[in-house]
Design a protein around this motif. Structure first.
Motif, PDB file in Angstrom:
ATOM      1  N   ALA A   1       5.645  -6.286  -1.565  1.00 30.88           N
ATOM      2  CA  ALA A   1       4.509  -6.988  -0.489  1.00 30.88           C
ATOM      3  C   ALA A   1       5.362  -7.570   0.283  1.00 30.88           C
ATOM      4  O   ALA A   1       6.485  -8.143  -0.173  1.00 30.88           O
TER       5      ALA A   1
ATOM      6  N   THR B   1       7.908  -1.336   4.381  1.00 36.93           N
ATOM      7  CA  THR B   1       6.394  -0.963   4.208  1.00 36.93           C
ATOM      8  C   THR B   1       5.477  -2.219   4.492  1.00 36.93           C
ATOM      9  O   THR B   1       4.359  -2.293   4.939  1.00 36.93           O
TER      10      THR B   1
ATOM     11  N   TRP C   1       3.112  -5.321  -7.246  1.00 42.77           N
ATOM     12  CA  TRP C   1       3.259  -5.245  -5.886  1.00 42.77           C
ATOM     13  C   TRP C   1       3.609  -6.658  -5.180  1.00 42.77           C
ATOM     14  O   TRP C   1       4.404  -6.772  -4.349  1.00 42.77           O
TER      15      TRP C   1
ATOM     16  N   ARG D   1      -0.204   3.592   4.529  1.00 47.65           N
ATOM     17  CA  ARG D   1       0.443   2.984   3.300  1.00 47.65           C
ATOM     18  C   ARG D   1      -0.507   1.999   2.794  1.00 47.65           C
ATOM     19  O   ARG D   1      -0.567   2.041   1.404  1.00 47.65           O
TER      20      ARG D   1
ATOM     21  N   ALA E   1       1.882   9.430  -0.926  1.00 47.50           N
ATOM     22  CA  ALA E   1       2.911   8.112  -1.095  1.00 47.50           C
ATOM     23  C   ALA E   1       4.294   8.638  -0.870  1.00 47.50           C
ATOM     24  O   ALA E   1       5.047   7.855  -0.186  1.00 47.50           O
TER      25      ALA E   1
ATOM     26  N   ARG F   1       6.611   7.246   2.232  1.00 46.72           N
ATOM     27  CA  ARG F   1       7.570   6.376   2.170  1.00 46.72           C
ATOM     28  C   ARG F   1       8.843   7.005   2.924  1.00 46.72           C
ATOM     29  O   ARG F   1       9.584   6.277   3.667  1.00 46.72           O
TER      30      ARG F   1
ATOM     31  N   GLU G   1      -2.036   2.150  -1.099  1.00 50.12           N
ATOM     32  CA  GLU G   1      -2.112   0.969  -2.040  1.00 50.12           C
ATOM     33  C   GLU G   1      -3.338   0.928  -2.693  1.00 50.12           C
ATOM     34  O   GLU G   1      -3.601   0.677  -3.638  1.00 50.12           O
TER      35      GLU G   1
ATOM     36  N   GLU H   1       7.458   0.434  -6.783  1.00 53.07           N
ATOM     37  CA  GLU H   1       6.636   1.328  -5.844  1.00 53.07           C
ATOM     38  C   GLU H   1       6.317   2.691  -6.843  1.00 53.07           C
ATOM     39  O   GLU H   1       5.237   2.911  -6.822  1.00 53.07           O
TER      40      GLU H   1
ATOM     41  N   VAL I   1       3.981   1.806  -9.823  1.00 49.59           N
ATOM     42  CA  VAL I   1       2.383   1.733  -9.474  1.00 49.59           C
ATOM     43  C   VAL I   1       1.857   2.925  -9.092  1.00 49.59           C
ATOM     44  O   VAL I   1       0.858   3.329  -9.791  1.00 49.59           O
ATOM     45  N   PHE I   2       2.765   3.711  -8.157  1.00 49.85           N
ATOM     46  CA  PHE I   2       1.952   4.983  -7.762  1.00 49.85           C
ATOM     47  C   PHE I   2       2.102   5.964  -9.024  1.00 49.85           C
ATOM     48  O   PHE I   2       1.184   6.786  -8.990  1.00 49.85           O
TER      49      PHE I   2
END
Length: 119
Positions: free
Chosen positions: A55, A112, A50, A10, A98, A102, A14, A71, A74-75
């Protein structure tokens, strides 16, 4: 051991997303200074998103399933950056890893950040 390996993956995913966003910004057209600006701002914005909502020590930590939205942003942006720069295989690998990671963390009952989640 499986939990630790998935958490390590993970973290690497990131970092890969941030790198993809920086690369995508640098590869954008325009003057060198605008490309540099995008290469800095894109991963910075992703890191802010994040850090604020995803986070483990975020002040406004979202719970599942709402946590999936930032998430995916961002991904998804990192995947789109890789596709836009001519790297569709890398983009697909990032997206699949990703998503798979997850799901694996969810199946292990782990958030996470390594904390247990309730289902």
């Amino acid at each position: 051991m499986v939990r630790g390996a998935n958490l390590a993956l993970r973290f690497l995913l990131e970092l890969a997303a941030l790198a993809a966003l920086a690369y995508g910004g640098w590869q954008a057209g325009g003057a060198w200074w605008s490309r540099l600006l995008l290469a800095v701002l894109a991963p910075t914005l992703a890191a802010v998103i994040w850090g604020r909502w995803v986070a483990p020590k975020a002040k406004h930590l979202l719970t599942d399933p709402a946590r999936l939205v930032p998430e995916w942003v961002v991904f998804g942006a990192a995947t789109a950056a890789l596709f836009a720069t001519g790297h569709p295989v890398l983009g697909a690998v990032l997206a699949l890893l990703a998503a798979g990671n997850r799901v694996a963390l969810w199946r292990l009952g782990t958030g996470t950040g390594g904390n247990p989640i309730t289902r």
